[in-house]
Write a protein that holds these residues in place. Structure first.
Motif, PDB file in Angstrom:
ATOM      1  N   ALA A   9       0.832  -1.201   0.000  1.00 17.80           N
ATOM      2  CA  ALA A   9       0.000   0.000   0.000  1.00 17.80           C
ATOM      3  C   ALA A   9       0.867   1.251   0.000  1.00 17.80           C
ATOM      4  N   PRO A  10       0.301   2.381  -0.404  1.00 24.38           N
ATOM      5  CA  PRO A  10       1.060   3.626  -0.309  1.00 24.38           C
ATOM      6  C   PRO A  10       1.235   4.054   1.141  1.00 24.38           C
ATOM      7  N   VAL A  11       2.476   4.236   1.541  1.00 23.29           N
ATOM      8  CA  VAL A  11       2.823   4.730   2.870  1.00 23.29           C
ATOM      9  C   VAL A  11       3.898   5.785   2.689  1.00 23.29           C
ATOM     10  N   GLY A  12       3.746   6.917   3.324  1.00 24.76           N
ATOM     11  CA  GLY A  12       4.706   7.992   3.166  1.00 24.76           C
ATOM     12  C   GLY A  12       5.936   7.841   4.041  1.00 24.76           C
ATOM     13  N   TYR A  13       6.971   8.578   3.671  1.00 28.22           N
ATOM     14  CA  TYR A  13       8.134   8.817   4.525  1.00 28.22           C
ATOM     15  C   TYR A  13       8.865   7.549   4.975  1.00 28.22           C
ATOM     16  N   HIS A  14       9.195   6.666   4.060  1.00 26.20           N
ATOM     17  CA  HIS A  14       9.960   5.476   4.418  1.00 26.20           C
ATOM     18  C   HIS A  14      11.327   5.827   4.989  1.00 26.20           C
ATOM     19  N   ALA A  15      11.831   7.025   4.668  1.00 22.92           N
ATOM     20  CA  ALA A  15      13.135   7.441   5.190  1.00 22.92           C
ATOM     21  C   ALA A  15      13.123   7.625   6.701  1.00 22.92           C
ATOM     22  N   LEU A  16      11.959   7.622   7.313  1.00 23.38           N
ATOM     23  CA  LEU A  16      11.895   7.685   8.772  1.00 23.38           C
ATOM     24  C   LEU A  16      12.471   6.438   9.421  1.00 23.38           C
ATOM     25  N   VAL A  17      12.445   5.308   8.707  1.00 23.00           N
ATOM     26  CA  VAL A  17      12.894   4.056   9.323  1.00 23.00           C
ATOM     27  C   VAL A  17      14.098   3.443   8.621  1.00 23.00           C
ATOM     28  N   HIS A  18      14.504   4.009   7.486  1.00 20.29           N
ATOM     29  CA  HIS A  18      15.654   3.451   6.766  1.00 20.29           C
ATOM     30  C   HIS A  18      16.302   4.568   5.956  1.00 20.29           C
ATOM     31  N   PRO A  19      17.615   4.668   5.962  1.00 22.59           N
ATOM     32  CA  PRO A  19      18.267   5.791   5.279  1.00 22.59           C
ATOM     33  C   PRO A  19      18.016   5.839   3.782  1.00 22.59           C
ATOM     34  N   GLN A  20      17.763   4.698   3.135  1.00 20.45           N
ATOM     35  CA  GLN A  20      17.469   4.690   1.702  1.00 20.45           C
ATOM     36  C   GLN A  20      15.981   4.833   1.407  1.00 20.45           C
ATOM     37  N   GLY A  21      15.154   4.845   2.434  1.00 20.66           N
ATOM     38  CA  GLY A  21      13.724   5.057   2.251  1.00 20.66           C
ATOM     39  C   GLY A  21      13.093   4.095   1.279  1.00 20.66           C
ATOM     40  N   GLU A  22      12.254   4.647   0.398  1.00 22.89           N
ATOM     41  CA  GLU A  22      11.494   3.823  -0.538  1.00 22.89           C
ATOM     42  C   GLU A  22      12.374   3.069  -1.519  1.00 22.89           C
ATOM     43  N   LEU A  23      13.603   3.506  -1.722  1.00 24.16           N
ATOM     44  CA  LEU A  23      14.502   2.769  -2.613  1.00 24.16           C
ATOM     45  C   LEU A  23      14.781   1.377  -2.059  1.00 24.16           C
ATOM     46  N   ALA A  24      14.960   1.297  -0.746  1.00 29.10           N
ATOM     47  CA  ALA A  24      15.190  -0.006  -0.114  1.00 29.10           C
ATOM     48  C   ALA A  24      13.926  -0.856  -0.162  1.00 29.10           C
ATOM     49  N   THR A  25      12.778  -0.246   0.056  1.00 36.16           N
ATOM     50  CA  THR A  25      11.522  -0.987  -0.027  1.00 36.16           C
ATOM     51  C   THR A  25      11.326  -1.555  -1.424  1.00 36.16           C
ATOM     52  N   ALA A  26      11.583  -0.729  -2.439  1.00 30.73           N
ATOM     53  CA  ALA A  26      11.387  -1.161  -3.823  1.00 30.73           C
ATOM     54  C   ALA A  26      12.288  -2.340  -4.176  1.00 30.73           C
ATOM     55  N   ALA A  27      13.510  -2.325  -3.665  1.00 30.02           N
ATOM     56  CA  ALA A  27      14.437  -3.416  -3.961  1.00 30.02           C
ATOM     57  C   ALA A  27      13.991  -4.725  -3.338  1.00 30.02           C
ATOM     58  N   GLY A  28      13.172  -4.655  -2.287  1.00 31.79           N
ATOM     59  CA  GLY A  28      12.685  -5.863  -1.641  1.00 31.79           C
ATOM     60  C   GLY A  28      11.280  -6.264  -2.036  1.00 31.79           C
ATOM     61  N   ALA A  29      10.632  -5.470  -2.884  1.00 32.69           N
ATOM     62  CA  ALA A  29       9.239  -5.729  -3.257  1.00 32.69           C
ATOM     63  C   ALA A  29       9.176  -6.775  -4.357  1.00 32.69           C
ATOM     64  N   LEU A  30       9.492  -8.006  -4.001  1.00 31.81           N
ATOM     65  CA  LEU A  30       9.559  -9.075  -4.981  1.00 31.81           C
ATOM     66  C   LEU A  30       8.167  -9.601  -5.330  1.00 31.81           C
ATOM     67  N   ASP A  31       7.941  -9.827  -6.622  1.00 29.34           N
ATOM     68  CA  ASP A  31       6.708 -10.484  -7.089  1.00 29.34           C
ATOM     69  C   ASP A  31       5.444  -9.760  -6.666  1.00 29.34           C
ATOM     70  N   THR A  32       5.502  -8.448  -6.533  1.00 28.25           N
ATOM     71  CA  THR A  32       4.314  -7.722  -6.131  1.00 28.25           C
ATOM     72  C   THR A  32       4.348  -6.311  -6.683  1.00 28.25           C
ATOM     73  N   VAL A  33       3.279  -5.567  -6.434  1.00 30.51           N
ATOM     74  CA  VAL A  33       3.176  -4.162  -6.826  1.00 30.51           C
ATOM     75  C   VAL A  33       3.578  -3.289  -5.646  1.00 30.51           C
ATOM     76  N   LEU A  34       4.408  -2.296  -5.907  1.00 29.12           N
ATOM     77  CA  LEU A  34       4.721  -1.267  -4.928  1.00 29.12           C
ATOM     78  C   LEU A  34       3.962  -0.006  -5.310  1.00 29.12           C
ATOM     79  N   THR A  35       3.151   0.510  -4.397  1.00 29.67           N
ATOM     80  CA  THR A  35       2.413   1.738  -4.643  1.00 29.67           C
ATOM     81  C   THR A  35       3.148   2.897  -3.982  1.00 29.67           C
ATOM     82  N   VAL A  36       3.667   3.802  -4.784  1.00 28.14           N
ATOM     83  CA  VAL A  36       4.465   4.919  -4.296  1.00 28.14           C
ATOM     84  C   VAL A  36       3.538   6.050  -3.865  1.00 28.14           C
ATOM     85  N   SER A  37       3.719   6.534  -2.660  1.00 26.94           N
ATOM     86  CA  SER A  37       2.882   7.591  -2.125  1.00 26.94           C
ATOM     87  C   SER A  37       3.301   8.961  -2.658  1.00 26.94           C
ATOM     88  N   THR A  38       2.320   9.839  -2.833  1.00 28.12           N
ATOM     89  CA  THR A  38       2.631  11.242  -3.068  1.00 28.12           C
ATOM     90  C   THR A  38       3.555  11.769  -1.982  1.00 28.12           C
TER      91      THR A  38
END
Length: 361
Positions: free
Chosen positions: A84-113
């Motif tokens: 799901a779209p969730v904002g501000y991934h950089a709050l929990v990981h220095p690479q933010g959504e880039l790290a999430t995207a690299a781990g989003a295997l076999d699924t859809v990643l919804t990028v938040s505004t």
């Protein structure tokens, strides 16, 4: 955020990731992540709705060749669990959504505004399809710029949030004194025009410009005209509204309370699901989020009419604990739990999961 990632082998379920994340992020960030509007009653009702259903297994079903695969809005997916779209991934990981995207295997990643990394960079490293979640802006020009940006980045759909013209403050985050850290911001809003002051009669003057800029049915028609991407209506609760959007050419509906961050008194999406499916018929995709934490939860949502589910907080839990590897492992756990549930319930395919597989408790 500064601790070394935990090896996924120590995480056996999504709750393990939640517990691990709590000890690894700052208290204020945790209060923001786990909080919601009002007394958190929306979150409580989501969990209660899932707990109100039990699975009725069917025996002697032929499970040979079983699969969790499905086709959704032009994508062939390995399983029906979407990020799901969730904002501000950089709050929990220095690479933010880039790290999430690299781990989003076999699924859809919804990028938040409200993402903390640009959609172009996220789409570049994503392992699977990317959608863009859109908040309409006070200026149609700004909204259109966001749409064109998502299109240019290769996003496969727009998930438009329609039900939060204003967002209530999270009491737990306020009590914790949470403030967005320096360097963490919603990068897609750089240069976006702020709502202009307008005259109004709300006691709270903040509502005047926000409600004046809120999307209307005219905006819904305009959005359909300006893009060929599939449009997913996020936050729709009433079947009449959903049916009207589909008649306007929108493509799908996402039942969501945004993690309990909007109207605290709203009904749980799972409670709304059967009526929404009945109103839209079998061919309109319906997504659902809200307290999905196990494979049995996914099964329950599919049985009541969802085509797929979305998970929000668990992706940040996993990201905080294990980075990209944590996100991939969290998804693997949920998929394996769903597969096991399907086999034990005698439903070897997604299509075989029907309301008959559930009973109230």
């Amino acid at each position: 955020m500064t601790q070394s990632p935990v090896l996924p082998g120590h995480m056996l379920c999504l709750d393990d990731y939640a517990q691990g994340a709590k000890s690894r992020v700052e208290a204020g960030v945790w209060a923001w992540l786990e909080g919601g509007s009002g007394d958190l009653s929306a979150r409580k009702r989501e969990a209660e709705a899932l707990a109100a259903h039990a699975i009725v297994p069917r025996v002697l079903a032929d499970a040979a060749g079983g699969s969790t695969r499905l086709r959704l809005l032009g994508h062939d997916l390995a399983h029906p669990v979407i990020l799901a779209p969730v904002g501000y991934h950089a709050l929990v990981h220095p690479q933010g959504e880039l790290a999430t995207a690299a781990g989003a295997l076999d699924t859809v990643l919804t990028v938040s505004t409200m993402a903390s990394r640009p959609v172009e960079d996220i789409a570049h490293v994503a392992e699977g399809p990317v959608w863009f979640q859109l908040y309409t802006q006070p200026s149609r020009g700004d909204t259109l710029a966001l749409i064109r940006r998502a299109e240019a980045a290769g996003c496969g759909a727009l998930m438009v949030t329609l039900d939060t013209p204003v967002q209530p403050a999270g009491l737990s985050a306020m009590r914790a004194g949470f403030a967005m850290p320096q360097g963490v911001r919603a990068v897609h809003l750089d240069g976006i025009t702020a709502p202009a002051p307008v005259a109004g009669h709300w006691y709270n003057p903040v509502l005047n410009p926000l409600t004046a800029a809120a999307p209307t049915w005219d905006d819904a028609r305009w959005l359909r005209e300006v893009t060929d991407l599939p449009l997913i209506a996020k936050g729709v609760a009433h079947p009449d509204d959903a049916r009207r959007l589909i008649d306007l050419g929108w493509d799908a509906v996402a039942l969501s309370t945004h993690g309990g961050r909007a109207l605290a008194a709203v009904a749980a999406p799972l409670r709304l699901l059967p009526a929404m499916r009945a109103a839209l018929g079998p061919d309109v995709p319906i997504l659902l989020d809200g307290a999905i934490r196990t494979g049995a939860d996914v099964f329950c949502a599919l049985a009541l009419g969802a085509n797929a589910v979305m998970i929000g907080r668990p992706q940040l839990h996993a990201l905080a604990v294990g980075g990209s590897l944590g996100v991939a492992h969290m998804l693997k756990l949920l998929r394996e739990e769903l597969e096991l549930t399907m086999v034990l319930a005698g439903c070897p395919t997604i299509a075989s999961i029907t309301p008959a597989a559930l009973m109230p408790v």
